[in-house]
Design a protein around this motif. Structure first.
Motif, PDB file in Angstrom:
ATOM      1  N   PHE A   1      32.809  33.531  44.147  1.00  0.00           N
ATOM      2  CA  PHE A   1      33.660  34.030  43.059  1.00  0.00           C
ATOM      3  C   PHE A   1      33.257  33.423  41.712  1.00  0.00           C
TER       4      PHE A   1
ATOM      5  N   SER B   1      32.309  34.538  38.702  1.00  0.00           N
ATOM      6  CA  SER B   1      32.342  35.872  38.081  1.00  0.00           C
ATOM      7  C   SER B   1      31.286  35.997  36.989  1.00  0.00           C
TER       8      SER B   1
ATOM      9  N   GLY C   1      44.597  29.672  39.390  1.00  0.00           N
ATOM     10  CA  GLY C   1      45.781  29.078  40.030  1.00  0.00           C
ATOM     11  C   GLY C   1      46.668  30.147  40.618  1.00  0.00           C
ATOM     12  N   PRO C   2      46.802  30.186  41.962  1.00  0.00           N
ATOM     13  CA  PRO C   2      47.675  31.185  42.594  1.00  0.00           C
ATOM     14  C   PRO C   2      49.137  30.989  42.182  1.00  0.00           C
TER      15      PRO C   2
ATOM     16  N   VAL D   1      36.377  25.342  51.154  1.00  0.00           N
ATOM     17  CA  VAL D   1      37.581  24.518  50.933  1.00  0.00           C
ATOM     18  C   VAL D   1      38.568  25.270  50.053  1.00  0.00           C
TER      19      VAL D   1
ATOM     20  N   PHE E   1      31.200  30.657  35.280  1.00  0.00           N
ATOM     21  CA  PHE E   1      31.851  29.371  35.573  1.00  0.00           C
ATOM     22  C   PHE E   1      31.942  29.239  37.090  1.00  0.00           C
ATOM     23  N   SER E   2      31.359  28.165  37.623  1.00  0.00           N
ATOM     24  CA  SER E   2      31.142  28.076  39.066  1.00  0.00           C
ATOM     25  C   SER E   2      31.883  26.887  39.653  1.00  0.00           C
TER      26      SER E   2
ATOM     27  N   THR F   1      34.830  27.524  42.337  1.00  0.00           N
ATOM     28  CA  THR F   1      35.432  27.842  43.640  1.00  0.00           C
ATOM     29  C   THR F   1      34.392  27.839  44.763  1.00  0.00           C
TER      30      THR F   1
ATOM     31  N   ILE G   1      45.905  35.354  41.807  1.00  0.00           N
ATOM     32  CA  ILE G   1      45.190  34.311  42.565  1.00  0.00           C
ATOM     33  C   ILE G   1      44.303  33.462  41.648  1.00  0.00           C
TER      34      ILE G   1
ATOM     35  N   MET H   1      55.173  25.920  42.345  1.00  0.00           N
ATOM     36  CA  MET H   1      55.401  24.563  42.862  1.00  0.00           C
ATOM     37  C   MET H   1      55.525  23.563  41.697  1.00  0.00           C
TER      38      MET H   1
ATOM     39  N   SER I   1      40.280  26.061  47.002  1.00  0.00           N
ATOM     40  CA  SER I   1      39.968  25.733  45.607  1.00  0.00           C
ATOM     41  C   SER I   1      41.223  25.634  44.753  1.00  0.00           C
TER      42      SER I   1
ATOM     43  N   SER J   1      44.147  40.477  41.309  1.00  0.00           N
ATOM     44  CA  SER J   1      43.314  39.266  41.393  1.00  0.00           C
ATOM     45  C   SER J   1      43.896  38.137  40.547  1.00  0.00           C
TER      46      SER J   1
HETATM   47  C1  LIG Z   1      38.712  38.278  40.811  1.00  0.00           C
HETATM   48  C2  LIG Z   1      38.567  36.789  40.867  1.00  0.00           C
HETATM   49  C3  LIG Z   1      37.719  36.160  39.972  1.00  0.00           C
HETATM   50  C4  LIG Z   1      37.517  34.787  40.057  1.00  0.00           C
HETATM   51  N1  LIG Z   1      36.618  34.193  39.200  1.00  0.00           N
HETATM   52  C5  LIG Z   1      36.320  32.898  39.343  1.00  0.00           C
HETATM   53  C6  LIG Z   1      35.291  32.281  38.539  1.00  0.00           C
HETATM   54  O1  LIG Z   1      34.701  32.919  37.667  1.00  0.00           O
HETATM   55  N2  LIG Z   1      34.946  30.996  38.822  1.00  0.00           N
HETATM   56  C7  LIG Z   1      35.558  30.266  39.785  1.00  0.00           C
HETATM   57  O2  LIG Z   1      35.195  29.107  39.982  1.00  0.00           O
HETATM   58  N3  LIG Z   1      36.550  30.818  40.540  1.00  0.00           N
HETATM   59  C8  LIG Z   1      36.938  32.103  40.363  1.00  0.00           C
HETATM   60  N4  LIG Z   1      37.911  32.670  41.144  1.00  0.00           N
HETATM   61  C9  LIG Z   1      38.497  31.895  42.228  1.00  0.00           C
HETATM   62  C10 LIG Z   1      39.918  31.461  42.013  1.00  0.00           C
HETATM   63  O3  LIG Z   1      40.033  30.537  40.971  1.00  0.00           O
HETATM   64  C11 LIG Z   1      40.403  30.905  43.374  1.00  0.00           C
HETATM   65  O4  LIG Z   1      40.432  32.010  44.261  1.00  0.00           O
HETATM   66  C12 LIG Z   1      41.755  30.234  43.297  1.00  0.00           C
HETATM   67  O5  LIG Z   1      41.648  28.978  42.654  1.00  0.00           O
HETATM   68  C13 LIG Z   1      42.335  30.011  44.712  1.00  0.00           C
HETATM   69  O6  LIG Z   1      41.439  29.324  45.528  1.00  0.00           O
HETATM   70  P1  LIG Z   1      41.057  29.902  46.983  1.00  0.00           P
HETATM   71  O7  LIG Z   1      40.618  31.288  46.864  1.00  0.00           O
HETATM   72  O8  LIG Z   1      40.152  28.913  47.632  1.00  0.00           O
HETATM   73  O9  LIG Z   1      42.431  29.969  47.773  1.00  0.00           O
HETATM   74  P2  LIG Z   1      43.124  28.768  48.564  1.00  0.00           P
HETATM   75  O10 LIG Z   1      43.095  27.534  47.758  1.00  0.00           O
HETATM   76  O11 LIG Z   1      42.560  28.713  49.936  1.00  0.00           O
HETATM   77  O12 LIG Z   1      44.612  29.291  48.647  1.00  0.00           O
HETATM   78  C14 LIG Z   1      44.966  30.435  49.451  1.00  0.00           C
HETATM   79  C15 LIG Z   1      46.411  30.779  49.217  1.00  0.00           C
HETATM   80  O13 LIG Z   1      47.213  29.687  49.640  1.00  0.00           O
HETATM   81  C16 LIG Z   1      48.382  29.619  48.878  1.00  0.00           C
HETATM   82  N5  LIG Z   1      48.498  28.265  48.308  1.00  0.00           N
HETATM   83  C17 LIG Z   1      47.533  27.522  47.728  1.00  0.00           C
HETATM   84  N6  LIG Z   1      48.032  26.351  47.321  1.00  0.00           N
HETATM   85  C18 LIG Z   1      49.347  26.329  47.659  1.00  0.00           C
HETATM   86  C19 LIG Z   1      50.411  25.401  47.527  1.00  0.00           C
HETATM   87  N7  LIG Z   1      50.200  24.226  46.929  1.00  0.00           N
HETATM   88  N8  LIG Z   1      51.628  25.759  47.984  1.00  0.00           N
HETATM   89  C20 LIG Z   1      51.838  26.962  48.585  1.00  0.00           C
HETATM   90  N9  LIG Z   1      50.871  27.864  48.750  1.00  0.00           N
HETATM   91  C21 LIG Z   1      49.646  27.569  48.301  1.00  0.00           C
HETATM   92  C22 LIG Z   1      48.269  30.672  47.761  1.00  0.00           C
HETATM   93  O14 LIG Z   1      48.994  31.811  48.137  1.00  0.00           O
HETATM   94  C23 LIG Z   1      46.792  30.971  47.758  1.00  0.00           C
HETATM   95  O15 LIG Z   1      46.507  32.292  47.280  1.00  0.00           O
HETATM   96  C24 LIG Z   1      38.182  34.029  41.039  1.00  0.00           C
HETATM   97  C25 LIG Z   1      39.065  34.679  41.929  1.00  0.00           C
HETATM   98  C26 LIG Z   1      39.266  36.015  41.842  1.00  0.00           C
HETATM   99  C27 LIG Z   1      40.203  36.686  42.825  1.00  0.00           C
END
Ligand SMILES: Cc1cc2nc3c(=O)[nH]c(=O)nc-3n(C[C@H](O)[C@H](O)[C@H](O)COP(=O)(O)OP(=O)(O)OC[C@H]3O[C@@H](n4cnc5c(N)ncnc54)[C@H](O)[C@@H]3O)c2cc1C
Length: 398
Positions: A168, A170, A380-381, A141, A134-135, A137, A377, A387, A143, A374
């Motif tokens: 990411f 996976s 949805g972190p 930007v 699933f692609s 992120t 994060i 929030m 995600s 992981s």
């Molecule tokens: C092991 C692993 C597997 C994954 N597998 C997949 C996959 O198969 N397919 C896929 O598409 N994605 C995948 N992801 C990605 C994951 O869904 C994203 O990492 C996640 O949505 C966060 O996006 P980002 O990394 O861009 O962090 P960002 O959006 O840049 O956020 C960074 C940090 O900012 C903080 N933050 C974000 N929003 C807010 C807010 N509104 N208020 C306060 N703080 C905030 C949080 O602490 C967050 O961790 C995977 C991630 C991991 C770690």
């Protein structure tokens, strides 16, 4: 509300536990050693397929899918204790065909796929013959706010031409296709801009740049960085109507999130069990480690936290089943924060209790820790869920 598993579920649970004891736990180490010996971290040992065939033959297969036509037809509440058992081993979800992100992809293909898409892409996944990814992120930007996604799918006759940069994704290595979230109409309202499109991994312009190393590991199908470079796929590969990407993502995330929580509880329970056994048998200063109050505190707190997390998970599952995903969204968000955090706490105590053995790869705890970290994060972190939880509560009292 009654969380006692039905007779049917108890029967499957017993069968599942027996299978885990007989075939899964004893094969964890041989499986990891086979991968190591092959020199390829993405190698899939034939043993995995053999065990999957065994599981399938006795019906321990596709238990996650509530759709009775394609899967076991269990409710979320019925599936919860079974999913927890399968979470106890890192190799189990592949053996029982309940592995993320295949599960989420199968769910949306079953729910939104055309008959042709189901035949081409869903059936081989249900049969365990292929894998998918699933692609969504993107590295450039945030995600956590997917309205910012930049990958574009531009219509050209009967095709979409996709350009973008993801990471990411996976499990991309060895997958047959990716479900890609791409902007199909940049002028539409933010939540109607994107669509989900099935992209075969052998399509021209689908380029895996690397498997991103995560805490020193880049195995399995990898968490891959991918470039979509003029990648052309038929319009017939779009899932649902144009612009429905966010709606489908929401449908995918409800059950997917709760499944992660159930598996997370399984990891924590196994670590807890290892911690207790170690505390009972490791002797120092003339008595077992478990006689120390520090250790008793770890055990008591872990038991209390685990049972609280399980009850909240079961409640969220029950609410999803009885009132629908939408009305259960507060509980789903809450458990998505609670379960990985409780799991991290339990794993940390187990590591401390085991000493050097705890950080070694001789037990599954260190790998569980990487996975659970992981999960705070992925999907949805924590902060995003907190929030929305707070906003809904504030709204109630506005
Ligand atoms: C092991 C692993 C597997 C994954 N597998 C997949 C996959 O198969 N397919 C896929 O598409 N994605 C995948 N992801 C990605 C994951 O869904 C994203 O990492 C996640 O949505 C966060 O996006 P980002 O990394 O861009 O962090 P960002 O959006 O840049 O956020 C960074 C940090 O900012 C903080 N933050 C974000 N929003 C807010 C807010 N509104 N208020 C306060 N703080 C905030 C949080 O602490 C967050 O961790 C995977 C991630 C991991 C770690």
């Amino acid at each position: 509300m009654d969380f006692e598993p039905s007779e049917k579920v108890k029967q499957i649970q017993t069968q599942l536990e027996r299978f885990m004891d007989e075939f899964v736990y004893p094969n964890e180490r041989p499986m990891f050693e086979a991968v190591e010996k092959s020199g390829d971290p993405h190698h899939e040992p034939p043993l995995l397929r053999e065990l999957a065939q065994k599981a399938r033959a006795i019906g321990l297969w596709n238990l996650f899918l509530p759709d009775a036509e394609h899967g076991a037809g269990l409710t979320n509440l019925e599936y919860a204790p079974l999913c927890e058992v399968m979470g106890r081993s890192p190799i189990a979800p592949r053996i029982f065909n309940c592995n993320a992100p295949d599960t989420g992809n199968m769910e949306i293909l079953a729910q939104f796929g055309t008959p042709e898409q189901k035949k081409l892409w869903l059936q081989p996944l249900l049969d365990g013959e292929t894998r998918s990814c699933f692609s969504m992120t993107e590295p450039e930007v945030s995600s956590a706010d997917p309205t910012q996604l930049q990958t574009r799918a531009v219509r050209d006759g009967d095709d979409y031409v996709i350009n973008g940069h993801k990471w990411f994704t996976s499990g991309a290595i060895g997958a047959r296709f990716a479900i890609v979230m791409a902007v199909t109409d940049p002028k539409a309202a933010p939540h109607e801009r994107a669509s989900m499109i099935i992209v075969p991994t052998d399509a021209r312009g689908f380029d895996i740049v690397r498997a991103v190393s995560v805490m020193g590991h880049a195995g399995g199908g990898g968490h891959c960085e991918i470039r979509y470079d003029d990648c052309r796929v038929p319009v017939a590969n779009r899932l649902g109507p144009e612009g429905s990407g966010f709606m489908i993502a929401q449908a995918r995330l409800g059950p997917g999130r709760i499944h992660h929580c159930m598996r997370t509880l399984g990891m924590a329970e196994r670590a807890f069990e290892i911690m207790c056994r170690h505390a009972n048998t490791r002797k120092l200063q003339g008595s077992p480690l478990g006689d120390k109050q520090f250790v008793q505190e770890w055990i008591a707190t872990s038991r209390m936290e685990l049972d609280q997390a399980r009850l909240l998970t079961l409640y969220a599952a029950w609410k999803m089943d009885t009132q629908g995903k939408h009305r259960a969204r507060q509980e789903i968000s809450m458990i998505k924060v609670v379960a990985p955090n409780v799991c991290m706490q339990v794993l940390d105590r187990a590591i401390q209790c085991l000493g050097a053995l705890g950080v070694s790869d001789d037990t599954p705890i260190a790998a569980f820790w990487r996975n659970a970290r992981s999960l705070r994060i992925a999907d949805g972190p924590d902060e995003v869920h907190k929030m929305v939880i707070a906003r809904r509560e504030l709204k109630r009292f506005a």
